[in-house]
Design an enzyme around this catalytic site. Structure first.
Site, short mmCIF file in Angstrom:
data_model
loop_
_atom_site.label_atom_id
_atom_site.label_comp_id
_atom_site.label_asym_id
_atom_site.label_seq_id
_atom_site.Cartn_x
_atom_site.Cartn_y
_atom_site.Cartn_z
N GLU A 273 -44.22 36.89 87.05
CA GLU A 273 -45.00 36.14 88.16
C GLU A 273 -44.38 34.57 87.83
O GLU A 273 -45.97 34.22 87.44
CB GLU A 273 -45.59 35.80 88.70
CG GLU A 273 -46.54 37.32 90.08
CD GLU A 273 -47.70 37.15 90.14
OE1 GLU A 273 -48.61 36.43 90.06
OE2 GLU A 273 -47.86 38.30 90.89
N CYS A 342 -57.48 3.39 92.82
CA CYS A 342 -58.32 3.21 92.00
C CYS A 342 -59.43 4.20 91.34
O CYS A 342 -60.13 4.06 92.45
CB CYS A 342 -58.90 2.33 93.63
SG CYS A 342 -58.15 1.03 94.54
N1 LLP Z 1 -49.68 33.82 89.23
C1 LLP Z 1 -49.97 34.01 89.60
C2 LLP Z 1 -51.10 34.98 90.70
C3 LLP Z 1 -50.94 32.97 89.25
O1 LLP Z 1 -52.47 32.48 89.28
C4 LLP Z 1 -50.28 31.60 88.38
C5 LLP Z 1 -50.57 30.65 88.74
C6 LLP Z 1 -49.03 32.71 88.32
C7 LLP Z 1 -48.41 33.57 88.41
C8 LLP Z 1 -47.71 31.16 87.49
O2 LLP Z 1 -47.94 30.55 85.87
P1 LLP Z 1 -47.64 30.32 85.40
O3 LLP Z 1 -46.37 31.09 84.78
O4 LLP Z 1 -47.02 28.54 86.39
O5 LLP Z 1 -48.11 29.76 83.94
N2 LLP Z 1 -51.91 23.84 87.70
C9 LLP Z 1 -51.80 24.55 86.62
C10 LLP Z 1 -51.93 25.63 86.71
C11 LLP Z 1 -52.39 26.35 87.55
C12 LLP Z 1 -52.02 28.24 87.54
C13 LLP Z 1 -52.27 29.06 88.48
N3 LLP Z 1 -51.68 30.19 88.94
C14 LLP Z 1 -51.36 23.50 85.85
O6 LLP Z 1 -50.89 22.46 86.05
O7 LLP Z 1 -51.43 23.49 84.29
#
Ligand code: LLP
Length: 419
Positions: A273, A342
């Site tokens: 994922e 702000c």
């Molecule tokens: N699978 C699940 C169940 C997840 O919760 C997430 C991310 C992913 C896959 C994908 O993860 P990635 O490959 O993108 O690391 N807003 C934060 C990141 C939050 C990630 C939440 N879950 C940021 O801007 O760094």
């Protein structure tokens, strides 16, 4: 690796000058490179070519349906976490049998829609959720394929807001409890356990936490097999980190090799994922310098983009590379790059040596393809920025800038308040 490059002193996305895009769209604007997105997906996919696998792109990172369509065309599916994301995935024509659904708080309505859509697998995160699925599936008389998202209790050594596999996190289920739930499933004919899943965090820069997690998932898999379960899928989530500044992130190939070594003899299909690693460096946010404001001991570069457009610096103290769209001098000055909102937390960079810029110039915030637009809001009643996809020498507006009318969409003034 990405296709944002200077030709002479002008920043281009592939073969299109950024200036040409902003002339049409104005700023702030998100710009994505097709070639980069395609390349990142293909490199990641290739890293697992030796084993049966499915890449369910984690669309929370960037859920524009054009972006999701790119990965669908390349054979990918989607990892979703809400009814809204399911809607998007289906709008992007992602086949239901390539969609997996995680999340601790799926509503009954959302579960029902997912069952009816016959998606590949729902990753259950609590006993309550399993109970809801038992009820719904028997009411609908429809089978539902499930996995349990286990919490392997591993420290991914990343930002505390984005770790998910620790004991104290709300995500997943510890193994002993998960075993009980798998056993319970045997009593319900519409519940079909087909997988085990986990996701330990995001922006992970070392391989060891992933390997630790995969090893424990493998043990669980064997335990379930001896209990007579036919587990077909091992879903190891996302989380592979990228370079924002000077971090050394593992190459997807290294990540793939290490994981393949662990699971190649298990006979399962691996589900991945990834979010950030595919889209993160494929997008920039372009914003315009409104004013240069000097106060004693400090210079603020005030731009027209803000924390409502890209919240990562404000929320996580995240570093994003920032460069001028036109390089016209080499002199640098220490500045704060801030937006018009702000809040003192509204900044893209703090106390950073930056090329001297003037009013009206455009600057590019890098690494904005993941968790940029998808986390944007209308705070301070700012219409959300448009999104543009560049392919070779063409560009396409894949989401229009919101209008003021959009800002009040769905709002109404009750009669007693009318003039
Ligand atoms: N699978 C699940 C169940 C997840 O919760 C997430 C991310 C992913 C896959 C994908 O993860 P990635 O490959 O993108 O690391 N807003 C934060 C990141 C939050 C990630 C939440 N879950 C940021 O801007 O760094």
């Amino acid at each position: 690796m990405h296709y944002f490059e200077y030709k002479k002193d002008e920043l281009y996305c592939e073969d299109v000058p950024i200036r040409e895009i902003v002339k049409k769209t104005k700023t702030p604007v998100y710009i994505y490179s097709y070639k980069t997105l395609e390349r990142h997906f293909k490199v990641f996919d290739k890293a697992f070519e030796k084993i049966p696998h499915l890449i369910c792109y984690s669309c929370k990172a960037n859920s524009n349906i054009a972006i999701m369509s790119i990965f669908r065309n390349l054979g990918g599916g989607a990892d979703i976490v809400s009814g809204g994301e399911l809607y998007r995935a289906l709008k992007a024509n992602i086949p239901a049998d390539r969609i997996v659904y995680s999340g601790v708080g799926k509503t009954e309505e959302e579960l029902k829609t997912a069952i009816k859509a016959n998606i590949l697998m729902i990753n259950i995160e609590s006993e309550g959720e399993l109970d809801a699925l038992i009820q719904l599936s028997s009411r609908l008389k429809k089978e539902v394929r499930v996995s349990i998202r286990v919490n392997p209790q591993i420290d991914p050594k990343t930002h505390p807001y984005i770790t998910t596999g620790l004991k104290k996190n709300k995500f997943g289920i510890i193994w002993d409890e998960a075993l009980k739930l798998y056993r319970k499933m045997k009593n319900y004919k519409y519940i079909i356990p087909v997988g085990i899943s986990s996701h330990i965090g995001s922006q992970i820069l070392e391989l060891s936490p992933f390997l630790e997690a995969v090893k424990s998932l493998k043990n669980m898999l064997y335990q379930l097999k001896t209990m007579g379960f036919e587990i077909k899928y091992l879903d190891i989530g996302g989380g592979l980190g990228i370079t924002y500044k000077d971090e050394k992130a593992p190459h997807p190939e290294e990540y793939g090799d290490a994981i393949i070594k662990e699971i190649k003899d298990t006979g399962v299909t691996l589900i991945l994922e990834p979010g950030r690693v595919i889209v993160g460096n494929s997008g920039i946010l372009v914003t315009r310098v409104l004013y240069i404001k000097n106060v004693p001991g400090k210079t603020f570069v005030i731009v027209d983009g803000a924390m409502n457009d890209l919240i990562r610096p404000s929320l996580y103290g995240a570093y994003h590379e920032i460069l001028p769209v036109t390089k016209h001098n080499t002199k640098k000055k220490r500045v704060d790059i801030v937006g018009p909102i702000c809040e003192s937390g509204d900044f893209f960079a703090k106390d950073r040596p930056f090329f001297e810029v003037e009013r009206g110039e455009f600057i590019a915030v890098y690494g904005a393809g993941a968790y940029g637009f998808s986390m944007s809001s209308n705070y301070n009643s700012r219409p959300r920025a448009p999104e543009v996809l560049v392919k070779d020498d063409e560009f396409y507006v894949i989401r229009k800038r919101e209008t003021k009318r959009d800002l009040i969409k769905g709002e109404s003034i009750p009669d007693f308040l009318r003039l």
